[in-house]
Design a protein around this motif. Structure first.
Motif, mmCIF file in Angstrom:
data_model
loop_
_atom_site.group_PDB
_atom_site.id
_atom_site.type_symbol
_atom_site.label_atom_id
_atom_site.label_comp_id
_atom_site.label_asym_id
_atom_site.label_seq_id
_atom_site.Cartn_x
_atom_site.Cartn_y
_atom_site.Cartn_z
ATOM 1 N N GLY A 9 1.219 4.996 0.392
ATOM 2 C CA GLY A 9 0.619 3.696 0.066
ATOM 3 C C GLY A 9 0.221 3.609 -1.391
ATOM 4 N N ASP A 10 -0.367 4.688 -1.916
ATOM 5 C CA ASP A 10 -0.748 4.707 -3.327
ATOM 6 C C ASP A 10 0.477 4.800 -4.224
ATOM 7 O OD1 ASP A 10 -3.801 4.793 -3.812
ATOM 8 O OD2 ASP A 10 -3.522 6.112 -2.099
ATOM 9 N N HIS A 11 1.482 5.539 -3.812
ATOM 10 C CA HIS A 11 2.713 5.600 -4.595
ATOM 11 C C HIS A 11 3.356 4.208 -4.668
ATOM 12 C CE1 HIS A 11 3.267 10.216 -3.844
ATOM 13 N NE2 HIS A 11 2.274 9.936 -4.661
ATOM 14 N N TYR A 12 3.291 3.468 -3.578
ATOM 15 C CA TYR A 12 3.802 2.102 -3.579
ATOM 16 C C TYR A 12 3.036 1.252 -4.588
ATOM 17 C CZ TYR A 12 4.438 -2.726 -2.093
ATOM 18 O OH TYR A 12 4.673 -4.071 -2.094
ATOM 19 N N LYS A 13 1.700 1.396 -4.610
ATOM 20 C CA LYS A 13 0.877 0.604 -5.541
ATOM 21 C C LYS A 13 1.202 0.951 -6.986
ATOM 22 C CE LYS A 13 -2.946 0.077 -2.281
ATOM 23 N NZ LYS A 13 -4.333 0.506 -1.952
ATOM 24 N N MET A 14 1.525 2.222 -7.242
ATOM 25 C CA MET A 14 1.919 2.609 -8.594
ATOM 26 C C MET A 14 3.189 1.876 -9.016
ATOM 27 S SD MET A 14 1.316 6.731 -8.538
ATOM 28 C CE MET A 14 -0.219 7.460 -7.952
ATOM 29 N N ILE A 15 4.174 1.874 -8.132
ATOM 30 C CA ILE A 15 5.441 1.198 -8.433
ATOM 31 C C ILE A 15 5.206 -0.302 -8.611
ATOM 32 C CG2 ILE A 15 7.730 0.624 -7.538
ATOM 33 C CD1 ILE A 15 7.700 3.325 -6.083
ATOM 34 N N LYS A 215 -1.816 -3.927 15.348
ATOM 35 C CA LYS A 215 -1.343 -2.691 15.976
ATOM 36 C C LYS A 215 0.063 -2.328 15.512
ATOM 37 C CE LYS A 215 -4.112 -2.878 20.219
ATOM 38 N NZ LYS A 215 -4.089 -2.935 21.707
ATOM 39 N N GLU A 216 0.804 -3.344 15.035
ATOM 40 C CA GLU A 216 2.196 -3.110 14.668
ATOM 41 C C GLU A 216 2.419 -2.941 13.171
ATOM 42 O OE1 GLU A 216 1.263 -5.836 16.504
ATOM 43 O OE2 GLU A 216 1.656 -4.904 18.450
ATOM 44 N N CYS A 217 1.629 -3.640 12.335
ATOM 45 C CA CYS A 217 1.955 -3.654 10.915
ATOM 46 C C CYS A 217 0.766 -4.121 10.070
ATOM 47 C CB CYS A 217 3.156 -4.567 10.657
ATOM 48 S SG CYS A 217 2.847 -6.296 11.124
ATOM 49 N N ARG A 218 0.977 -4.125 8.765
ATOM 50 C CA ARG A 218 0.001 -4.636 7.811
ATOM 51 C C ARG A 218 0.516 -5.970 7.262
ATOM 52 N NH1 ARG A 218 -0.513 -2.105 1.887
ATOM 53 N NH2 ARG A 218 1.389 -3.333 1.739
ATOM 54 N N ILE A 219 -0.329 -6.987 7.226
ATOM 55 C CA ILE A 219 0.082 -8.315 6.788
ATOM 56 C C ILE A 219 -0.813 -8.782 5.649
ATOM 57 C CG2 ILE A 219 0.412 -10.713 7.506
ATOM 58 C CD1 ILE A 219 0.865 -9.670 10.353
ATOM 59 N N THR A 220 -0.196 -9.312 4.592
ATOM 60 C CA THR A 220 -0.916 -9.817 3.425
ATOM 61 C C THR A 220 -0.618 -11.304 3.260
ATOM 62 O OG1 THR A 220 0.887 -9.459 1.850
ATOM 63 C CG2 THR A 220 -0.516 -7.560 2.376
#
Length: 228
Positions: A9-15, A215-220
């Motif tokens: 998750g943090d690597h994604y934020k870096m990109i 329960k299935e995913c993260r939504i923004t």
């Protein structure tokens, strides 16, 4: 390259942060150029782009992203791996290190920097799509966090009439009368008088982002349509 479920998750934020800086920069960001994108545990996070072939030398045991995966023109040209400069000396001398060297600090309240224009875009979208968040809150199986822009202490302002804000994550506890009741999930860097665990009431206008964990995913706000 060589990420895992604990830090991806943090690597994604870096990109993501690096990509936004590339899009918003007046001049192209060249390979080897250091880009400050955040900090954690008092350590500055400066990223740079390194040609993938050169970067592979730092990852002898990697199984994904190797030359075997990049044996066509689509995947083997204009492709770079993000690496870090650990200090100004290394940046000056172009001595870069795999981002994994920063992993040890990622559980110590990392903060990623976004430009003013990107923050405004995120905030406008988050506020526009608040009805989705409110609907998601009705399902108590969902967990929701909300990012609030808090005015920093005055010594951190760029000018007397230009207050700075620190954007911090809260856990949503209640929604009422155009405001949220939320609990601070992390220690602020630049805001005194508030600490992790404190609960407060904040108007919708101070929201800069939100996330719904089902329960299935993260939504923004960017993919809020999934909540329909």
């Amino acid at each position: 390259m060589n990420s895992n479920k604990d830090v991806f998750g943090d690597h994604y934020k870096m990109i993501e942060s690096f990509a936004l800086r590339m899009l918003e920069s007046d001049e192209p960001i060249e390979p080897g150029e250091g880009v400050f994108i955040g900090q954690a545990a008092g350590k500055v996070l400066t990223l740079t782009a390194v040609d993938w072939k050169e970067a592979l030398e730092f990852y002898p045991d990697v199984t994904l992203g190797t030359e075997e995966d990049r044996n066509d023109e689509v995947h083997n040209e204009d492709t770079y791996v993000l690496m870090i400069y650990r200090n100004s000396h290394e940046e000056e001398n172009k001595i870069y290190t795999p981002v994994q060297d920063f992993n040890q600090f990622l559980n110590q309240n990392p903060m990623y920097m976004f430009s003013t224009s990107e923050t405004k875009r995120m905030s406008a979208l988050a506020i526009e799509r608040i009805p989705y968040m409110i609907k998601a809150f009705e399902n108590k199986d969902n967990n929701i966090i909300v990012k609030i822009g808090l005015i920093t202490d005055k010594e951190h302002w760029n000018s007397e009439d230009n207050p700075e804000r620190e954007h911090i994550w809260f856990e949503l506890k209640d929604i009422k009368d155009g405001s949220i009741v939320a609990q601070l999930t992390q220690e602020p860097y630049y805001v005194s008088g508030i600490k992790e665990g404190d609960i407060g009431t904040y108007p919708f206008s101070e929201i800069t982002d939100w996330m719904v964990f089902t329960k299935e995913c993260r939504i923004t706000p960017d993919d809020a349509y999934l909540l329909k």
